[in-house]
Write a protein that holds these residues in place. Structure first.
Motif, PDB file in Angstrom:
ATOM      1  N   LYS A  98       0.815  -1.214   0.000  1.00  0.00           N
ATOM      2  CA  LYS A  98       0.000   0.000   0.000  1.00  0.00           C
ATOM      3  C   LYS A  98       0.850   1.265   0.000  1.00  0.00           C
ATOM      4  O   LYS A  98       0.373   2.340  -0.376  1.00  0.00           O
ATOM      5  CB  LYS A  98      -0.944  -0.007   1.205  1.00  0.00           C
ATOM      6  N   SER A  99       2.120   1.165   0.427  1.00  0.00           N
ATOM      7  CA  SER A  99       2.985   2.349   0.450  1.00  0.00           C
ATOM      8  C   SER A  99       3.794   2.489  -0.831  1.00  0.00           C
ATOM      9  O   SER A  99       4.510   3.483  -1.002  1.00  0.00           O
ATOM     10  CB  SER A  99       3.941   2.277   1.652  1.00  0.00           C
ATOM     11  N   ARG A 100       3.683   1.534  -1.715  1.00  0.00           N
ATOM     12  CA  ARG A 100       4.468   1.570  -2.946  1.00  0.00           C
ATOM     13  C   ARG A 100       4.093   2.802  -3.787  1.00  0.00           C
ATOM     14  O   ARG A 100       2.938   3.163  -3.909  1.00  0.00           O
ATOM     15  CB  ARG A 100       4.224   0.295  -3.757  1.00  0.00           C
ATOM     16  N   GLY A 101       5.097   3.454  -4.327  1.00  0.00           N
ATOM     17  CA  GLY A 101       4.858   4.628  -5.158  1.00  0.00           C
ATOM     18  C   GLY A 101       4.868   5.934  -4.398  1.00  0.00           C
ATOM     19  O   GLY A 101       4.599   6.984  -4.979  1.00  0.00           O
ATOM     20  N   ASN A 102       5.193   5.891  -3.105  1.00  0.00           N
ATOM     21  CA  ASN A 102       5.272   7.131  -2.321  1.00  0.00           C
ATOM     22  C   ASN A 102       6.647   7.205  -1.683  1.00  0.00           C
ATOM     23  O   ASN A 102       6.936   6.507  -0.706  1.00  0.00           O
ATOM     24  CB  ASN A 102       4.181   7.163  -1.247  1.00  0.00           C
ATOM     25  N   ALA A 103       7.505   8.072  -2.214  1.00  0.00           N
ATOM     26  CA  ALA A 103       8.887   8.154  -1.736  1.00  0.00           C
ATOM     27  C   ALA A 103       8.997   8.753  -0.341  1.00  0.00           C
ATOM     28  O   ALA A 103      10.072   8.721   0.264  1.00  0.00           O
ATOM     29  CB  ALA A 103       9.719   8.981  -2.712  1.00  0.00           C
ATOM     30  N   ASP A 104       7.901   9.330   0.183  1.00  0.00           N
ATOM     31  CA  ASP A 104       7.947   9.869   1.546  1.00  0.00           C
ATOM     32  C   ASP A 104       7.989   8.758   2.594  1.00  0.00           C
ATOM     33  O   ASP A 104       8.457   8.982   3.720  1.00  0.00           O
ATOM     34  CB  ASP A 104       6.724  10.759   1.801  1.00  0.00           C
ATOM     35  N   PHE A 105       7.454   7.583   2.259  1.00  0.00           N
ATOM     36  CA  PHE A 105       7.473   6.450   3.179  1.00  0.00           C
ATOM     37  C   PHE A 105       8.814   5.722   3.084  1.00  0.00           C
ATOM     38  O   PHE A 105       9.505   5.788   2.056  1.00  0.00           O
ATOM     39  CB  PHE A 105       6.354   5.459   2.846  1.00  0.00           C
ATOM     40  N   VAL A 106       9.161   5.017   4.156  1.00  0.00           N
ATOM     41  CA  VAL A 106      10.351   4.173   4.091  1.00  0.00           C
ATOM     42  C   VAL A 106      10.175   3.170   2.946  1.00  0.00           C
ATOM     43  O   VAL A 106       9.045   2.785   2.614  1.00  0.00           O
ATOM     44  CB  VAL A 106      10.578   3.425   5.423  1.00  0.00           C
ATOM     45  N   PRO A 107      11.254   2.751   2.304  1.00  0.00           N
ATOM     46  CA  PRO A 107      11.137   1.864   1.137  1.00  0.00           C
ATOM     47  C   PRO A 107      10.365   0.589   1.453  1.00  0.00           C
ATOM     48  O   PRO A 107      10.641  -0.078   2.467  1.00  0.00           O
ATOM     49  CB  PRO A 107      12.594   1.555   0.788  1.00  0.00           C
ATOM     50  N   PRO A 108       9.413   0.209   0.626  1.00  0.00           N
ATOM     51  CA  PRO A 108       8.657  -1.029   0.849  1.00  0.00           C
ATOM     52  C   PRO A 108       9.566  -2.259   0.929  1.00  0.00           C
ATOM     53  O   PRO A 108       9.223  -3.232   1.620  1.00  0.00           O
ATOM     54  CB  PRO A 108       7.725  -1.098  -0.365  1.00  0.00           C
ATOM     55  N   ALA A 109      10.712  -2.205   0.257  1.00  0.00           N
ATOM     56  CA  ALA A 109      11.615  -3.360   0.276  1.00  0.00           C
ATOM     57  C   ALA A 109      12.067  -3.698   1.693  1.00  0.00           C
ATOM     58  O   ALA A 109      12.311  -4.871   2.005  1.00  0.00           O
ATOM     59  CB  ALA A 109      12.833  -3.081  -0.610  1.00  0.00           C
TER      60      ALA A 109
END
Length: 733
Positions: A707-718
Motif C-alpha cells: 500500500k505504500s508503494r509509489g510514495n517516496a515519503d514512506f520508508v522503502p517497501p523493500a
C-alpha cells in the motif's frame, strides 16, 4: 452562617480564589469586591472562599472567628438583616447587648458604631451577595441606613472584613477607595471545567448532554463563553422543555432568543439606558471585540450623526462597568455574552440593522488594514480577517470572497490552513458571480490540498479548472492545474498527476510568475520521484535551481534542493539525500518558510535509517512531526509517524511502533489522505509481533509494503518485505 450556594457546581477559579484570599488577608483591604456580569459565578466563588476560611484554610492557616452571609436573593440585604446576623458573631453576651441597642431609640450611626465596637476581635467575614440590588447604575447606595453602615465600617477600628459580590462596583469617596480591593470576574470557566460541569448537570442522563461527543460539548460551552449560569440554563432547557423536546444543537442555535435565558442572564440595566448609550452598545455588539472610540464614532457617523460617542462611552464605562475599558490601548468592549444578547435583538435590515452596522464595521477594518508589502506573518492580515467576518455577517458574500482572495494564499502557506478552509466553507454555495466563484474554488482547493481532505480537494480543483477553461482565465487555470496535479500526487494517483502538472508548468512559464512556476516544477519533480523516474526528477530539480539562481531566489533554491533530496531518496543515495536536505532546510529557515520543513526532516530521517543510524532517524521524524503540527498538516504528521513506527520496529521496540503507527493512522484520517490503510497495516503487524504471531506480522507487513508503494515519503517497501521474509522463516522454524 453556612455559605452553600454554588458550592455543588463550583469549578476551578484557583487563581481567583487565591487572589481573594490574599486580599482578605491584607489589613489595608477592608472590603473585597468580586465584580462581574450576571451568571458568571461570583456567588459560587465567594461561597468557596467562605468555605475555605471557615475550615481554617485562609492565608494565615487559621479559621476566622465567624462568617455571616447576607444575600439579596434570600433574606434581602438591609441594615436590619446585617446587624442581626453580625450581632451573633461575638457570642451570647454581646448578642443580648446588641439586640438592646437595636431596639433602642438611638440613631443609625450610633447603632452601627456599637456593632463594630463589639466586633473588635475577630477576624469576622461579612459576605454581601448580589449587592448590585442595593445600588444604582453609578454604584451609589440609595439606602441611607446602608450608607451609615459603610461610613462606620470604613472609619472605625474593628475586626470585620466584607466580601461583596456585585455587578456594579460600590462607589466610594476618594479618601476611602484605598480600603476597597476589586476583583473583576470577566471570564467564564475554562473549557475542560465547563464541560465537566455541563455533564454533571445531566448526571442522570435525561438529556442529550451525556450522549454528546466531546467536540459537541466543547462547542456548547464555548457558545455560552463558559458562563456557569448559562450552562445550568442549557441543562434546564433540555430537561424541562417537554413541549418541543429540543436537542442540544437546537438550544444552542436559539440560546440568546430564549425567554428563560434572557430573564436570567441579560443585563436589565440595558433597558434603562438612554437612546445614545444603547446605540453605542449596539455598535460595540456589532464589533464583537474591543474597539476604539474613533472606530465607534466612524461607524455611527453617517448612521446617527447626532450621537456624542465619547460622552456615551464615558457614561457606559463609569456606570457600573456596562463596558470594560483597556486604558493602555484605549479600547472599549462588551462582555461576549452581553454582546450576544444585544446583537440578537438587532433587526436584520434598516439603517441601524445588523447588516448595515456590519457593513460599516467591515469598511472600518478595510480602511485600517496594511498593504501587501507589509505582510510578514499571519498577524499582519488579522484586520483583513475581521473585514471578512463582518462582510459575512452582513450577508455580503461576494465582497467577502474578494477579501479572502487577497489573503487565502498567504494564510495557507503561512501555517493557517485551517482558518483558510473555514473561511472558504462559509462561502460555499453562496456565490453567484462566476469570476468570484472561480477565485473561491481555486483558493479552497489549494487549502484542501495543504490541509486535506485530498479527495475533496480533487473535486473542488477539477470544478475550478473546468470553470477557468470556460472563462478563459489563464492565471486561475494554471493555479487550479498545479493544485490538482499535486493533489493527485498526494493521493498516489501518479498517472493522473503528470498531465495537469506539465500543463501548469507551461502556463506559468508563459504567464511569467516565477514563484508559482517553481511550485509547479517542484510538484512535477516529486511526482517523477514517486514514479521511480529519478533521472527525470533530477532534471526538473536542475531546471528549478537554474531559474532560482537567475533571480537570486533563495526560496527557489530551497525548493530545488528539496526536490533533489526526494529524488536521491527514491534512488537509495542516502548521503546525497542528506546533503540536499540539509541545504534545503538551511535555506527554508533563512527565508522564513516553514511549511515544507516537516517533509525535509522526514527525508533526513529515512536517509539516516538507510545508513543504519536509528537514533538520529528517530530524532528527525519527531522534528518532522512537530513541524507538520505547527503548520496544520496532518498528512505530514501521518507520514513521519509511520516512518517513526518503522524506526522503532528496527530496534525491537514493537510497543512504541504500535503507538506511533496508531497515531499515524489517526493523522491520515484527519487529513482524509491516502496513508490510513498503510499505517493501519503497520499497526496490525506490530500488534501481531507483540503477541508472538510472526506469520501474522509478516502478512500485515507485506500489506503495508504494497500500500505504500509509489510514495517516496514512506520508508522503502523493500525494507518491510525483507522483514516479512525473515518473520516468515522464523514462523516456520
Amino acid at each position: 452562617m453556612p455559605v452553600a450556594y454554588g458550592l455543588e457546581t463550583f469549578k476551578d477559579r484557583t487563581h481567583e480564589r487565591a487572589e481573594v484570599m490574599a486580599r482578605l488577608g491584607d489589613p489595608r483591604a477592608r472590603l473585597v469586591a468580586i465584580i462581574g456580569r450576571r451568571g458568571i459565578g461570583k456567588s459560587a466563588l465567594a461561597a468557596k472562599v467562605a468555605e475555605q476560611l471557615a475550615s481554617g484554610a485562609g492565608a494565615e492557616g487559621r479559621a476566622w472567628a465567624g462568617i455571616v452571609n447576607v444575600s439579596s436573593r434570600t433574606s434581602g440585604i438591609s441594615l436590619e438583616r446585617i446587624f442581626h446576623d453580625c450581632a451573633r458573631l461575638p457570642g451570647p453576651d454581646a448578642l443580648e447587648d446588641l439586640l438592646e441597642v437595636w431596639t433602642s431609640q438611638r440613631g443609625t450611626p450610633d447603632k452601627v458604631a456599637q456593632l463594630f465596637a463589639a466586633l473588635s476581635g475577630g477576624p469576622y467575614l461579612i459576605l454581601l451577595d448580589n449587592f448590585e440590588d442595593r445600588l444604582d447604575d453609578r454604584g451609589e447606595l440609595y439606602d441611607q441606613e446602608l450608607s451609615d453602615f459603610f461610613e462606620a465600617f470604613f472609619r472605625t477600628r474593628h475586626g470585620a472584613r466584607i466580601l461583596m459580590t456585585t455587578q456594579v462596583p460600590l462607589a466610594l469617596p476618594p479618601e476611602l477607595r484605598r480600603y476597597q480591593a476589586r476583583l473583576y470576574l470577566d471570564q467564564g470557566l475554562p473549557v475542560p471545567d465547563a464541560v465537566e460541569l455541563l455533564c454533571e448537570l445531566d448526571a442522570d442522563g435525561e438529556t442529550d448532554i451525556v450522549r454528546a461527543s466531546q467536540q459537541d460539548l466543547e462547542r456548547a460551552v464555548r457558545r455560552v463563553h463558559g458562563v456557569p449560569r448559562a450552562l445550568e440554563l442549557i441543562a434546564g432547557a433540555l430537561s424541562e422543555d417537554y413541549l418541543t423536546l429540543p436537542t442540544l444543537d437546537e438550544v444552542l442555535d436559539t440560546f440568546v432568543e430564549r425567554g428563560d435565558v434572557i430573564a436570567y442572564l441579560a443585563q436589565d440595566r440595558f433597558q434603562r439606558l438612554d437612546a445614545e448609550s444603547r446605540l453605542v452598545l449596539e455598535v460595540l455588539a456589532a464589533f464583537g471585540r474591543p474597539a476604539s472610540r474613533d472606530a465607534v464614532s466612524w461607524v455611527l457617523g453617517p448612521l446617527a450623526p447626532d450621537v456624542d460617542v465619547p460622552a456615551a462611552l464615558a457614561r457606559l464605562a463609569s456606570h457600573g462597568r456596562m463596558v470594560t475599558v483597556d486604558r493602555a490601548r484605549r479600547m472599549f468592549a462588551l462582555h461576549p455574552m452581553d454582546a450576544d444578547f444585544i446583537y440578537g435583538e438587532l433587526p436584520r435590515d434598516g439603517l441601524l440593522g445588523y447588516r448595515s452596522l456590519n457593513r460599516r464595521v467591515a469598511d472600518w477594518y478595510a480602511r485600517q488594514k496594511p498593504s501587501r508589502d507589509r505582510w510578514r506573518s499571519v498577524e499582519d492580515v488579522q484586520l483583513h480577517r475581521y473585514e471578512f467576518a463582518h462582510r459575512i455577517r452582513a450577508e455580503d458574500h461576494e465582497p467577502a470572497a474578494a477579501v479572502l482572495d487577497e489573503i487565502d494564499y498567504f494564510l495557507t502557506w503561512r501555517g493557517s490552513v485551517g482558518a483558510t478552509k473555514d473561511m472558504h466553507q462559509q462561502l460555499s454555495g453562496r456565490l453567484r458571480d462566476d469570476e468570484t466563484r472561480l477565485a473561491h474554488l481555486v483558493g479552497f482547493g489549494v487549502a484542501l490540498l495543504v490541509g486535506g481532505p485530498h479527495r475533496q480537494a480533487a473535486q473542488v480543483l477539477g470544478e475550478a479548472a473546468d470553470l477557468a477553461e470556460r472563462l478563459n482565465d489563464q492565471h486561475r487555470l494554471a493555479q487550479a492545474l498545479f493544485a490538482l496535479g499535486d493533489t493527485y500526487r498526494q493521493l498516489n494517483q501518479l498517472d493522473e498527476a503528470i498531465g495537469p502538472l506539465r500543463r501548469a508548468v507551461e502556463l506559468e512559464d508563459r504567464l511569467g510568475d516565477p514563484e508559482r512556476l517553481l511550485r509547479a516544477l517542484m510538484s512535477l519533480s516529486l511526482t517523477h520521484s514517486y514514479r521511480g523516474e529519478v533521472r527525470e526528477a533530477l532534471e526538473v530539480a536542475d531546471t528549478m535551481r537554474t531559474r532560482a539562481l537567475e533571480r537570486s531566489d533563495d526560496l527557489g533554491r530551497a525548493q530545488a534542493n528539496d526536490s533533489a533530496a526526494c529524488a536521491h531518496l527514491a534512488s537509495g543515495d542516502w548521503n546525497r539525500a542528506l546533503d540536499m536536505a540539509r541545504a534545503a532546510i538551511a535555506l527554508y529557515e533563512e527565508v522564513g518558510v516553514t511549511e515544507a520543513l516537516g517533509y525535509v526532516h522526514n527525508v533526513q530521517g529515512v536517509a539516516f535509517l538507510g545508513l543504519g543510524d536509528v537514533a538520529r532517524a528517530e530524532a528527525e521524524f519527531l522534528q518532522a512531526n512537530t513541524d507538520g503540527a505547527a503548520v496544520g498538516s496532518p498528512r505530514t504528521e501521518g507520514i513521519c509517524l509511520y516512518n517513526l513506527a518503522w524506526a522503532h520496529w528496527t530496534v525491537g521496540r514493537y510497543a512504541d511502533a504500535l503507538t506511533a503507527a496508531q497515531r499515524s493512522k489517526s493523522c491520515f484520517e484527519r487529513a482524509a489522505a491516502t496513508g490510513t490503510e498503510v499505517a493501519d497495516a503497520l499497526a496490525l503487524a506490530a500488534r501481531a509481533r507483540l503477541a508472538g504471531e510472526a506469520g501474522e506480522a509478516a502478512r500485515h507487513l507485506r500489506a503495508a509494503a504494497e500500500k505504500s508503494r509509489g510514495n517516496a515519503d514512506f520508508v522503502p517497501p523493500a525494507w518491510l518485505l525483507a522483514e516479512a521474509e525473515r518473520l516468515t522463516a522464523e514462523s516456520t522454524d
